[in-house]
Design an enzyme around this catalytic site. Structure first.
Site, PDB file in Angstrom:
ATOM      1  N   GLU A  43      17.313  79.574  35.610  1.00  0.00           N
ATOM      2  CA  GLU A  43      17.442  81.020  35.347  1.00  0.00           C
ATOM      3  C   GLU A  43      16.722  81.745  36.480  1.00  0.00           C
ATOM      4  O   GLU A  43      17.338  82.362  37.344  1.00  0.00           O
ATOM      5  CB  GLU A  43      16.833  81.387  33.999  1.00  0.00           C
ATOM      6  CG  GLU A  43      16.882  82.876  33.702  1.00  0.00           C
ATOM      7  CD  GLU A  43      16.125  83.258  32.437  1.00  0.00           C
ATOM      8  OE1 GLU A  43      16.326  84.397  31.970  1.00  0.00           O
ATOM      9  OE2 GLU A  43      15.324  82.448  31.915  1.00  0.00           O
TER      10      GLU A  43
ATOM     11  N   HIS B 270      17.817  83.413  20.841  1.00  0.00           N
ATOM     12  CA  HIS B 270      16.442  83.325  20.345  1.00  0.00           C
ATOM     13  C   HIS B 270      16.347  84.237  19.134  1.00  0.00           C
ATOM     14  O   HIS B 270      16.485  85.459  19.263  1.00  0.00           O
ATOM     15  CB  HIS B 270      15.458  83.759  21.426  1.00  0.00           C
ATOM     16  CG  HIS B 270      15.506  82.899  22.644  1.00  0.00           C
ATOM     17  ND1 HIS B 270      14.731  81.764  22.786  1.00  0.00           N
ATOM     18  CD2 HIS B 270      16.252  82.982  23.780  1.00  0.00           C
ATOM     19  CE1 HIS B 270      14.989  81.194  23.948  1.00  0.00           C
ATOM     20  NE2 HIS B 270      15.916  81.912  24.573  1.00  0.00           N
TER      21      HIS B 270
ATOM     22  N   ASP C  99      21.399  85.563  24.154  1.00  0.00           N
ATOM     23  CA  ASP C  99      20.000  85.328  24.504  1.00  0.00           C
ATOM     24  C   ASP C  99      19.043  86.067  23.567  1.00  0.00           C
ATOM     25  O   ASP C  99      18.695  85.559  22.508  1.00  0.00           O
ATOM     26  CB  ASP C  99      19.767  85.714  25.964  1.00  0.00           C
ATOM     27  CG  ASP C  99      18.536  85.060  26.579  1.00  0.00           C
ATOM     28  OD1 ASP C  99      17.859  84.299  25.881  1.00  0.00           O
ATOM     29  OD2 ASP C  99      18.261  85.304  27.759  1.00  0.00           O
ATOM     30  N   ASP C 100      18.603  87.257  23.952  1.00  0.00           N
ATOM     31  CA  ASP C 100      17.700  88.085  23.129  1.00  0.00           C
ATOM     32  C   ASP C 100      18.369  89.450  22.970  1.00  0.00           C
ATOM     33  O   ASP C 100      17.973  90.432  23.622  1.00  0.00           O
ATOM     34  CB  ASP C 100      16.340  88.226  23.812  1.00  0.00           C
ATOM     35  CG  ASP C 100      15.649  86.895  24.001  1.00  0.00           C
ATOM     36  OD1 ASP C 100      15.002  86.423  23.053  1.00  0.00           O
ATOM     37  OD2 ASP C 100      15.763  86.320  25.102  1.00  0.00           O
TER      38      ASP C 100
ATOM     39  N   HIS D 224      15.791  75.444  28.992  1.00  0.00           N
ATOM     40  CA  HIS D 224      16.052  76.530  29.932  1.00  0.00           C
ATOM     41  C   HIS D 224      15.771  76.012  31.343  1.00  0.00           C
ATOM     42  O   HIS D 224      14.685  75.488  31.619  1.00  0.00           O
ATOM     43  CB  HIS D 224      15.127  77.716  29.652  1.00  0.00           C
ATOM     44  CG  HIS D 224      15.501  78.510  28.442  1.00  0.00           C
ATOM     45  ND1 HIS D 224      15.855  77.937  27.242  1.00  0.00           N
ATOM     46  CD2 HIS D 224      15.571  79.864  28.252  1.00  0.00           C
ATOM     47  CE1 HIS D 224      16.126  78.901  26.364  1.00  0.00           C
ATOM     48  NE2 HIS D 224      15.963  80.069  26.952  1.00  0.00           N
TER      49      HIS D 224
ATOM     50  N   HIS E 145      22.908  80.000  22.589  1.00  0.00           N
ATOM     51  CA  HIS E 145      21.702  80.465  23.287  1.00  0.00           C
ATOM     52  C   HIS E 145      21.306  81.812  22.693  1.00  0.00           C
ATOM     53  O   HIS E 145      21.629  82.868  23.214  1.00  0.00           O
ATOM     54  CB  HIS E 145      21.992  80.572  24.781  1.00  0.00           C
ATOM     55  CG  HIS E 145      20.768  80.761  25.624  1.00  0.00           C
ATOM     56  ND1 HIS E 145      20.609  80.180  26.862  1.00  0.00           N
ATOM     57  CD2 HIS E 145      19.640  81.471  25.419  1.00  0.00           C
ATOM     58  CE1 HIS E 145      19.445  80.521  27.367  1.00  0.00           C
ATOM     59  NE2 HIS E 145      18.834  81.328  26.502  1.00  0.00           N
TER      60      HIS E 145
END
Length: 355
Positions: free
Chosen positions: A214, A21, A292-293, A211, A19
């Site tokens: 969340e 991005h 994630d980011d 996703h 996961h």
């Protein structure tokens, strides 16, 4: 073990990241450099003082108020990515950092619609990412897969066009792109909006994730599984609100790709200790820990592992369960999985009796 020894132990644990991005790994320093190179105008300092410097922008990233607040900056950041070389630089910077954190295999999301909508060709994006993938495997032995994500706030017809463009280029059949995903604003955009494209992917044997759970409730998870035939759930922290669904996910060995520091930064929880990690372990839910980011959320994958350890004080057996499940839930081939499982076994043997 001392804290330093525990961190070394977690560093050495062979990791899979599912996961991530790739656009969310754009560091402020690289963002400013590419903006200068490509003559991209960032927001005026008078309008948004965050763009005074890379340091100021990084400081702003610590104060997101919601998912949409983050996405505002996320899409501004993307605007500096123009050429094949830009995407290669972006991805290789991530791979180098991931390698240093002990990642052996990564499956990374990319958002082609965010690029094609501003005139950047889909082929430019994939070519740059592919070049970085090859360099990372050669330089670090780090294998990787690409996952084409659809932006759920855009029409389903746009997702279908993007899917068909990748399909026409043979990117799914050739393995250039391993699967599809669904990201961006969750609430108000349930997964079944994209049922048609997911059905096409399922029939073609293309891997599928989304996703869900969340910011949205647990029904976003069940609908992703039932109406879109997803094989994974990204985030999935609301799974604990439906005990029957949780038991089903555990029984089916559906991988949940958790992102602890992201969940805190986006105010889904107030601290890592509130996440359902202990519940997932108790119930046998297979999950991985991801960043994630990371450029926006203040932590790459090892930072997330350390944060989980500080919150839950997991033992060696529990960490091995997480690592083995992450490998088994990966989309690499069986031979690669076996290599990685053996590496985890060696790690467990070397740290036996210490954690």
């Amino acid at each position: 073990m001392t804290e330093a020894a525990i961190q070394q132990c977690l560093h050495d644990l062979p990791k899979c990241e599912h996961h991530l991005h790739i656009e969310g790994s754009l560091s402020p320093s690289l963002l400013f450099r590419l903006a200068d190179t490509n003559k991209i105008s960032l927001p005026a300092i008078e309008t948004d003082p965050s763009f005074a410097s890379p340091e100021a922008l990084e400081g702003r990233y610590t104060r997101f108020t919601s998912l949409n607040d983050f996405l505002h900056y996320y899409y501004i950041g993307m605007s500096v990515l123009i050429t094949t070389a830009d995407f290669e630089s972006l991805a290789y910077e991530y791979f180098a950092r991931a390698h240093n954190d002990g990642v052996h295999h990564a499956e990374i999301f990319f958002d082609p619609q965010a690029h094609t909508s501003r005139g950047i060709a889909y082929e430019t994006v994939v070519a740059g990412l592919g070049m970085a993938q090859k360099r990372a495997e050669k330089d670090f032995g780090l294998t990787s897969k690409l996952i084409l994500c659809f932006l759920r706030h855009l029409p389903a017809s746009d997702a279908k066009d993007t899917y068909q463009a990748a399909e026409a280029l043979g990117h799914f059949s050739s393995g250039v792109v391993a699967g599809i995903g669904l990201d961006s604003s969750e609430v108000g955009f349930p997964p079944e909006i994209f049922k048609e494209v997911y059905e096409s992917a399922s029939k073609a044997g293309i891997r599928r994730t989304a996703h869900a759970g969340e910011e949205g409730d647990s029904t976003y998870i069940s609908r992703a599984l039932d109406l879109c035939s997803t094989e994974r759930i990204d985030h999935g922290i609301r799974l604990v609100d439906d005990d029957a669904l949780l038991k089903r996910v555990a029984k089916d060995k559906t991988l949940v790709t958790m992102c602890p520091l992201s969940n805190v930064r986006l105010r889904c929880v107030t601290k890592v200790a509130e996440l359902p990690i202990r519940k997932f372990l108790t119930e046998g839910v297979r999950f991985s820990i991801n960043s994630d980011d990371p450029a926006y959320f203040g932590g790459y994958i090892l930072d997330n592992y350390i944060a989980v350890q500080e919150a839950f004080r997991l033992n060696l057996k529990e960490w091995k369960f997480i690592a083995d499940g992450a490998i088994e839930g990966s989309w690499c081939d069986g031979e690669r999985k076996q290599v990685l499982l053996e590496k985890v076994e060696q790690w467990a043997e070397s740290y036996k009796g210490t954690l």
